[in-house]
Write a protein that holds these residues in place. Structure first.
Motif, short mmCIF file in Angstrom:
data_model
loop_
_atom_site.label_atom_id
_atom_site.label_comp_id
_atom_site.label_asym_id
_atom_site.label_seq_id
_atom_site.Cartn_x
_atom_site.Cartn_y
_atom_site.Cartn_z
N LEU A 1 35.40 39.73 37.97
CA LEU A 1 36.66 40.09 37.84
C LEU A 1 36.54 38.44 36.59
CD1 LEU A 1 39.67 40.50 36.80
CD2 LEU A 1 40.08 39.07 38.79
N LEU A 2 37.17 38.86 35.48
CA LEU A 2 36.28 37.53 34.29
C LEU A 2 38.38 36.60 33.63
CD1 LEU A 2 34.03 39.33 31.93
CD2 LEU A 2 33.59 37.56 34.11
N ILE A 3 38.47 36.06 34.56
CA ILE A 3 39.69 35.43 34.40
C ILE A 3 39.53 34.38 32.88
CG2 ILE A 3 41.74 34.36 34.99
CD1 ILE A 3 40.93 35.16 37.42
N GLU A 4 39.66 34.68 31.45
CA GLU A 4 38.94 34.72 30.87
C GLU A 4 39.61 34.66 29.58
OE1 GLU A 4 37.47 32.02 27.86
OE2 GLU A 4 36.54 32.17 30.28
N ASN A 5 40.32 33.47 28.57
CA ASN A 5 41.25 34.17 27.31
C ASN A 5 40.38 34.02 26.04
OD1 ASN A 5 40.80 31.61 27.47
ND2 ASN A 5 42.59 30.53 26.92
N SER A 6 39.32 33.84 26.40
CA SER A 6 38.65 34.25 25.01
C SER A 6 37.50 35.04 24.72
CB SER A 6 37.93 32.58 25.25
OG SER A 6 36.38 33.19 23.82
#
Length: 140
Positions: free
Chosen positions: A11-16
């Motif tokens: 899980l990548l919790i990333e907004n970019s």
């Protein structure tokens, strides 16, 4: 070149979007691949982890890469929720940050993450993380 090793559900919790793409590329460069899920903010991440709304069938990830800065819910709020939940606190969480001074502050504060890494991730970082958490054995 050796066959890439599967390291599980990530899980990548990333907004970019650029950082998501770069993280996936670094996994590949390090010789790993996984099943990637992306949450673009803290609210979406918690919905995924608690299998709410459109994420009712979401798996529990084998590892979480958590950016620290989001609108709505911060990385710190997400990490606190994870650490307070018996069913989720066993998932390794690697906090990502974009600056050296902030990385040092996060490491010094020891907020309960399993690791802290400067973005962009490098293949050596991923090799160390995969080995430390035995992720290359996720499906062996």
């Amino acid at each position: 070149m050796a066959e890439p090793k599967y390291v599980g559900e990530i899980l990548l919790i990333e907004n970019s979007p650029g950082d998501v793409r770069l993280t996936k590329e670094m996994f590949k460069e390090a010789g790993f691949y996984g099943t990637y899920y992306v949450a673009t903010d803290g609210v979406e991440a918690l919905d995924f982890l608690y299998q709410r709304d459109s994420y009712v069938d979401a798996p529990h990830p084998d590892i979480i890469f958590l950016d620290w800065h989001f609108p709505r819910k911060s990385g710190e709020e997400i990490l606190t929720k994870l650490n307070d939940d018996e069913s989720l606190k066993q998932i390794p969480v690697i906090v990502l940050t974009g600056t050296g001074p902030e990385l040092h502050d996060l490491q010094s504060d020891d907020l309960g993450a399993d690791g802290y890494v400067l973005k962009p991730l490098e293949p050596d970082d991923l090799i160390r993380i995969v080995q430390e958490f035995s992720l290359d054995q996720a499906l062996e």
